[in-house]
Design an enzyme around this catalytic site. Structure first.
Site, mmCIF file in Angstrom:
data_model
loop_
_atom_site.group_PDB
_atom_site.id
_atom_site.type_symbol
_atom_site.label_atom_id
_atom_site.label_comp_id
_atom_site.label_asym_id
_atom_site.label_seq_id
_atom_site.Cartn_x
_atom_site.Cartn_y
_atom_site.Cartn_z
ATOM 1 N N ASP A 217 0.819 -1.205 0.000
ATOM 2 C CA ASP A 217 0.000 0.000 0.000
ATOM 3 C C ASP A 217 0.855 1.258 0.000
ATOM 4 O O ASP A 217 1.550 1.541 0.974
ATOM 5 C CB ASP A 217 -0.895 -0.049 1.236
ATOM 6 N N ASP B 30 -2.215 6.064 -5.405
ATOM 7 C CA ASP B 30 -2.430 5.158 -4.279
ATOM 8 C C ASP B 30 -2.810 3.751 -4.728
ATOM 9 O O ASP B 30 -3.901 3.529 -5.231
ATOM 10 C CB ASP B 30 -3.531 5.747 -3.391
#
Length: 420
Positions: free
Chosen positions: A94, A277
């Site tokens: 992430d 992201d």
């Protein structure tokens, strides 16, 4: 095949390590299939951007708070191991957070019971750091403690790596998630205080030549996606990498010039910010900008689509059965961003211009088909506008499947190129 280190474009033969990623069903899809999504969203209203902007207020005393940006759509997972001998975990790599954490055997929450958990007593290299941590999420909370141990990511080994171990997890998002934990790849400034991030530890221990990693997210159903550390493999992209400087070193945040459709500016008219992201599936933007995009979709495909902000003004539709009225409000009969699947062929590209380079997103990418009901949904989703009214977009996996992305922490920049 030649491996390239980003900084000097120096040929490497041994320094690049690629970790396969698997695309799995998202939490959103799991909840939707079970008929739980509507109630879940009511119970867990979420302000994604406000959480992102409040990062510096999260570290209080001995606790560390770190928001998870998109709590429903983390779908690309890979395997790591922790401890000696290794204990295996499936994690989300992430770029929107900086900490590594997994469930511990001390966690008896429903979310932990359904996932693999770390047993400190089974690792000869584990050390308890003696610090409590608390991670706050839009959909729940994780609380636990900080430890350190040997972490293995493919052929890479990070010794003495700090990581969180949960003792309690609340929220249906955790219960229905495919992944066990999260491996954060954002900057140290938003990590738990007193810890070193995984990417920095790998560089410090000479496991990688440069603090560089890259993502290729395949459009295939499951296999083919990879995250690579220490360099890039050119077979995953076409042409040259276009470099974009970061505007801040916390999240991977860049300047977005504008968003256009057939030459008309439809978003970010005076320039704005975007966060790239991997932990977010959709394309998120301010509510007014997203409403404008959906209005354009309605204009081009001519039917069925209703802007979500119109639901408040629409009347009830009343079914009278056996002389009894059964009203159905617009909030029920207008579903969010539903688009006829056959409209995808007629819809135009939506173009994100970044550092004077156009990155088109075709309708086949921003209109997604749900395999369970054959309906199509827009992948543009609105987020609550922030108090300071800054326009910020989140470029998630919809964008990243189209563009191979390199994250260069050493030079504080992102590289983008068309994915193969």
């Amino acid at each position: 095949m030649k491996w390239l280190v980003i900084l000097g474009l120096v040929a490497l033969s041994d320094c690049l390590v690629m970790i396969p990623l698997t695309k799995v069903k998202s939490v959103r899809e799991s909840l939707r299939e079970k008929g739980l999504l509507k109630n879940f969203l009511k119970e867990h209203p979420y302000n994604m951007i406000q959480n992102l902007l409040s990062k510096n207020s999260s570290h209080v005393q001995k606790f560390s708070y770190q928001p998870l940006r998109n709590y429903l759509d983390m779908v690309y997972v890979g395997n790591i191991s922790i401890g000696t001998p290794p204990q295996q975990f499936s994690v989300v790599f992430d770029t929107g957070s900086s900490d590594l954490w997994v469930p511990s055997i001390y966690c008896k929450s429903k979310a932990c019971v359904t996932h693999r958990s770390f047993n400190p007593s089974h690792s000869s290299t584990f050390h308890d750091r003696g610090k409590s941590i608390k991670l706050e999420y839009g959909s729940g909370k994780m609380s636990g403690f900080l430890g350190q141990d040997t972490v293995r990511i493919g052929q890479l080994t990070s010794t003495g790596q700090a990581f969180g171990l949960s003792k309690e997890e609340t929220g249906k998002a955790f219960e229905h998630a495919i992944f066990d934990g999260i491996l954060g790849l954002a900057y140290p400034s938003i990590a738990i205080k007193g810890t070193t991030t995984v990417i920095d530890n790998l560089k410090k221990q000479d496991q990688i030549s440069e603090p560089v990693f890259a993502f290729y997210l395949s459009s295939d159903k499951e296999e083919g996606s990879v995250v690579m550390f220490g360099g890039v493999d050119k077979k995953y992209y076409k042409g040259d990498l276009k470099w974009v400087p970061l505007t801040q070193t916390s999240y991977w945040q860049i300047a977005l010039d504008r968003i256009t459709c057939r030459g008309r500016v439809i978003g970010c008219p005076r320039g704005c910010q975007a966060i790239v992201d991997t932990g977010t599936s959709m394309l998120h933007g301010p509510s007014k900008a997203v409403a404008k995009i959906h209005s354009l979709i309605k204009h081009f495909e001519k039917e069925y689509v209703v802007p979500c902000n119109a639901r408040k003004a629409l009347p009830d539709i009343v079914f009278t059965i056996n002389n009894v009225d059964y009203p159905v409000p617009a909030q029920a009969y207008i579903r969010k961003y539903v688009v006829p699947c056959n409209a995808r062929k007629a819809l135009p590209d939506i173009v994100f211009t970044i550092n004077n380079v156009d990155y088109p997103v075709p309708a086949q990418a921003y209109i997604r088909k749900n395999a369970n009901n054959n309906r199509c949904y827009s992948t543009f989703e609105d987020i609550m506008d922030t108090l300071n009214q800054r326009e910020i977009w989140i470029l998630g996996d919809v964008f990243l499947r189209l563009y191979f992305t390199v994250y260069d922490e050493g030079q504080n920049r992102i590289g983008l190129a068309q994915a193969t």
